[in-house]
Write an enzyme that holds these catalytic residues in place. Structure first.
Site, PDB file in Angstrom:
ATOM      1  N   ASN A  53     -10.597  -3.095  -6.625  1.00  0.00           N
ATOM      2  CA  ASN A  53      -9.671  -2.145  -7.355  1.00  0.00           C
ATOM      3  C   ASN A  53     -10.362  -1.782  -8.517  1.00  0.00           C
ATOM      4  O   ASN A  53      -9.894  -0.752  -9.256  1.00  0.00           O
ATOM      5  CB  ASN A  53      -8.347  -2.503  -7.467  1.00  0.00           C
ATOM      6  CG  ASN A  53      -7.366  -2.728  -6.163  1.00  0.00           C
ATOM      7  OD1 ASN A  53      -6.634  -3.325  -5.973  1.00  0.00           O
ATOM      8  ND2 ASN A  53      -7.933  -1.550  -5.372  1.00  0.00           N
ATOM      9  N   ASP A  73       0.783  -1.148   0.129  1.00  0.00           N
ATOM     10  CA  ASP A  73      -0.041   0.082  -0.033  1.00  0.00           C
ATOM     11  C   ASP A  73       0.831   1.146   0.024  1.00  0.00           C
ATOM     12  O   ASP A  73       2.018   1.168   0.535  1.00  0.00           O
ATOM     13  CB  ASP A  73      -0.893   0.247   1.333  1.00  0.00           C
ATOM     14  CG  ASP A  73      -2.043   1.015   0.989  1.00  0.00           C
ATOM     15  OD1 ASP A  73      -2.311   1.314  -0.025  1.00  0.00           O
ATOM     16  OD2 ASP A  73      -2.901   1.090   2.068  1.00  0.00           O
TER      17      ASP A  73
END
Ligand code: FPP
Length: 250
Positions: free
Chosen positions: A66, A18
């Protein structure tokens, strides 16, 4: 590893990569530049994992959620994935790295699937070190897929509905032939699991680091492994039981 690092090496490390976007934004760069640098880190950490003796490294590369990002970012991520697979094939073979995936990869673009299948096939014999890419992965969709497969096996008389052993059900997860993660790392300062390996990580140690993924280094991986080495994994037992096991303790 340096002598100060604990010799307790996890067998399986899983990482939530991340902070690519924030890394780029801090530098006034487009988000995709963060993802590009993130691919370099994938290479560095894959090598580092092999060097320190991991058996399995799982990287959360694309979640089912996503797809909801801006279309140009999704397209760029798929392009990067294809580029990475083409470029790394020889390295996987040279370094004897087995590639695996978890997730609904059948819904990825055809070009990505083609390179994935080719690399998986070309590396399937390697047994010492496995790189698992979580692609179009979500723990909740995994449970749905596993439950469907289990129900189909029951209907076909290949599984029993009253078998409540986790060992039986877990054979229907994407990770059927992989060990559970011992250590889950998340970069970028966020302290969530975000639908990642929720069942397999039931007893995993969690390490959160503020470092953004493009800056995550071998030293950061070693620091997380060292932190793991200090933890006591009790699996529901007491500390005393672990130190002095009795026949009733598993
Ligand atoms: C999280 O950063 C990262 C991702 C959603 C994608 C991870 C992808 C890569 C590292 C590159 C492609 C992977 C491979 C295996 C070739 P973010 O964009 O959510 O960062 P932010 O939270 O700072 O916005």
């Amino acid at each position: 590893m340096s002598s100060s690092v604990s010799p307790k090496i996890p067998q399986h490390v899983a990482i939530i990569m991340d902070g690519n976007g924030r890394w780029a934004q801090q530098r006034g760069l487009p988000r995709i530049e963060g993802h590009r640098r993130g691919v370099e880190t994938v290479r560095t950490i894959t090598d580092a994992g092999r060097e320190i003796g991991l058996h399995t490294l799982t990287l959360y590369a694309f979640s089912v959620e996503n797809w909801n990002r801006p279309q140009d970012e999704v397209g760029a991520l798929m392009g990067l994935l294809e580029y990475y697979l083409k470029k790394e094939l020889n390295t996987f073979i040279k370094n004897r790295i087995r590639l695996r995936t978890i997730g609904r990869t059948q819904d990825l673009p055809a070009g990505v699937q083609k390179h994935l299948n080719h690399t998986i096939e070309a590396t399937r014999e390697f047994t010492d070190y496995t790189l698992v890419l979580a692609l179009n992965y979500g723990a909740r969709t995994e449970i749905i897929d596993a439950t469907r497969a289990y129900a189909a096996a029951v209907a076909a008389g290949k599984a029993k509905l009253n078998d409540d052993a986790w060992a039986t059900f877990s054979r229907y997860l994407y990770t059927a032939d992989l060990p559970d993660p011992d250590l889950i790392i998340r970069t970028s300062g966020e302290t969530r699991l975000s639908n990642f390996l929720l069942m397999q990580g039931a007893y995993a140690e969690l390490v959160f680091t503020p470092v953004f993924w493009p800056d995550f280094s071998k030293a950061d991986l070693l620091a997380a492994v060292e932190e793991y080495g200090k933890r006591e994994r009790r699996y529901g037992l007491t500390s005393a039981q672990l130190k002095n096991p009795t026949p009733s303790a598993p």
